[in-house]
Design an enzyme around this catalytic site. Structure first.
Site, PDB file in Angstrom:
ATOM      1  N   HIS A 232       0.815  -1.225   0.000  1.00  0.00           N
ATOM      2  CA  HIS A 232       0.000   0.000   0.000  1.00  0.00           C
ATOM      3  C   HIS A 232       0.849   1.276   0.000  1.00  0.00           C
ATOM      4  CE1 HIS A 232      -3.461  -2.515   0.875  1.00  0.00           C
ATOM      5  NE2 HIS A 232      -2.838  -3.021   1.915  1.00  0.00           N
TER       6      HIS A 232
HETATM    7  C1  BDR Z   1      -2.390   1.273   5.454  1.00  0.00           C
HETATM    8  O1  BDR Z   1      -2.614   0.848   6.796  1.00  0.00           O
HETATM    9  C2  BDR Z   1      -1.386   0.600   7.427  1.00  0.00           C
HETATM   10  O2  BDR Z   1      -1.474  -0.531   8.235  1.00  0.00           O
HETATM   11  C3  BDR Z   1      -0.371   0.457   6.339  1.00  0.00           C
HETATM   12  O3  BDR Z   1       0.921   0.862   6.788  1.00  0.00           O
HETATM   13  C4  BDR Z   1      -0.893   1.359   5.265  1.00  0.00           C
HETATM   14  O4  BDR Z   1      -0.456   2.696   5.467  1.00  0.00           O
HETATM   15  C5  BDR Z   1      -3.101   0.317   4.532  1.00  0.00           C
HETATM   16  O5  BDR Z   1      -4.473   0.313   4.780  1.00  0.00           O
END
Ligand code: BDR
Ligand code: CA
Length: 300
Positions: A232
């Protein structure tokens, strides 16, 4: 594009670690790293940011941000995914360096005031630091080139059926950022679910360098459960280096602050709202193959 002056606001976090690594290895001009609560608490995300930069041999100032959301406390973190230490138990040495003596919002302000060029803010966690900056220093907003966000989802969420983790962690802050006058480009789950790296390729790469070995180890828990891993937080970084691999649309998107669905994104208004002007640029598609090639090339 690579010459832009960049601030990365982050809550490391295993995918934040990968994002910081590929940002540095791609040659982005990172002037400041700021930390925010999120995947784990602020103390730990801050130590982790220092650990990662030292591990990568990069002398970039780190400023500590805020420990909690503006109004909403969901009372959960991401330690079930990122481990209680935020780095999946990877034994990255503890840092010798320290944070700067300004909090994140002040460090961003100073950087902007001293810079002749505009600054790009990249948000990889809850948007609390950035929302505070917007509210405290509105006269400096025209010196922000763009705010590039990993957060939100127009489709299904990953915290519950409606919300993505980062917008869920501080929905009010996300709304402030989305509705600001700044150019805001958003990478939600709708596209980051397709920003993938194969666990097999990480495995094949692991002996190339200390960085590729760290990437394989830090993602170990994730690799045990998935063949394709969603990166992500690397999506906004990929966009800064290779914007051409994404399709981006102008949209009006509201962030729900309703306590039944905090952090959920709503678009496609067809009632009296339908004439609302777009407030953000929203990524809708990615060339997954090019993303993976770029990511792996920068994880060495
Ligand atoms: C986001 O949530 C966090 O756990 C990850 O680092 C990312 O920024 C994904 O939904
Ligand atoms: Ca993150």
């Amino acid at each position: 594009m690579l010459k832009r002056k960049i601030v990365i606001d982050t809550d490391p976090g295993i995918d934040d670690t990968i994002a910081l690594t590929v940002a540095i290895n791609s040659g982005l001009n990172i002037e400041l790293v700021t930390t925010v609560f999120g995947n784990v608490n602020l103390e730990q995300t801050t130590i982790n940011a220092l650990r990662i930069l030292e591990f990568l041999g990069k002398d970039i100032p780190v400023a500590k941000g805020v420990p909690r959301a503006l109004f909403f406390d969901p009372g959960i973190d991401g330690s079930h995914v990122h481990g209680v230490d935020g780095l999946g138990g990877y034994p990255m040495p503890y840092p010798k360096t320290k944070v700067v003596d300004q909090v994140a919002v002040e460090a961003i302000k100073d950087l902007i005031e001293k810079s002749e060029e505009n600054i790009t803010l990249v948000a990889l966690g809850a948007l609390t630091n950035i929302a505070l900056f917007i509210k405290i220093y509105p006269h400096l907003l025209d010196k922000i080139e763009e705010i590039v966000v990993m957060g939100g989802s127009l489709g299904a969420g990953n915290v519950n059926s409606a919300a993505e983790f980062n917008t869920f962690k501080d929905p009010h802050a996300a709304k402030i950022v989305f509705d600001s006058s700044v150019k805001v480009t958003v990478f939600g789950l709708d596209v980051t679910r397709f920003c993938l790296v194969s666990s097999q390729k990480l495995e094949e790469n692991k002996n190339k360098s200390k960085v590729s070995s760290m990437a394989r180890e830090i993602l170990k828990g994730y690799i045990e459960e998935n063949n394709e891993l969603m990166m992500h937080d690397s999506a906004p970084i990929a966009y800064l280096v290779h914007p051409e691999i994404f399709d981006i649309e102008d949209k009006y998107i509201d962030v729900s602050t309703d306590e039944r669905a905090p952090g959920a994104l709503v678009s496609g208004f067809w009632t009296k709202e339908k004439d609302k002007k777009p407030n953000v640029r929203f990524a809708v598609n990615v060339d997954s193959k090019k993303f993976e090639e770029w990511l792996l090339a920068n994880l060495v």
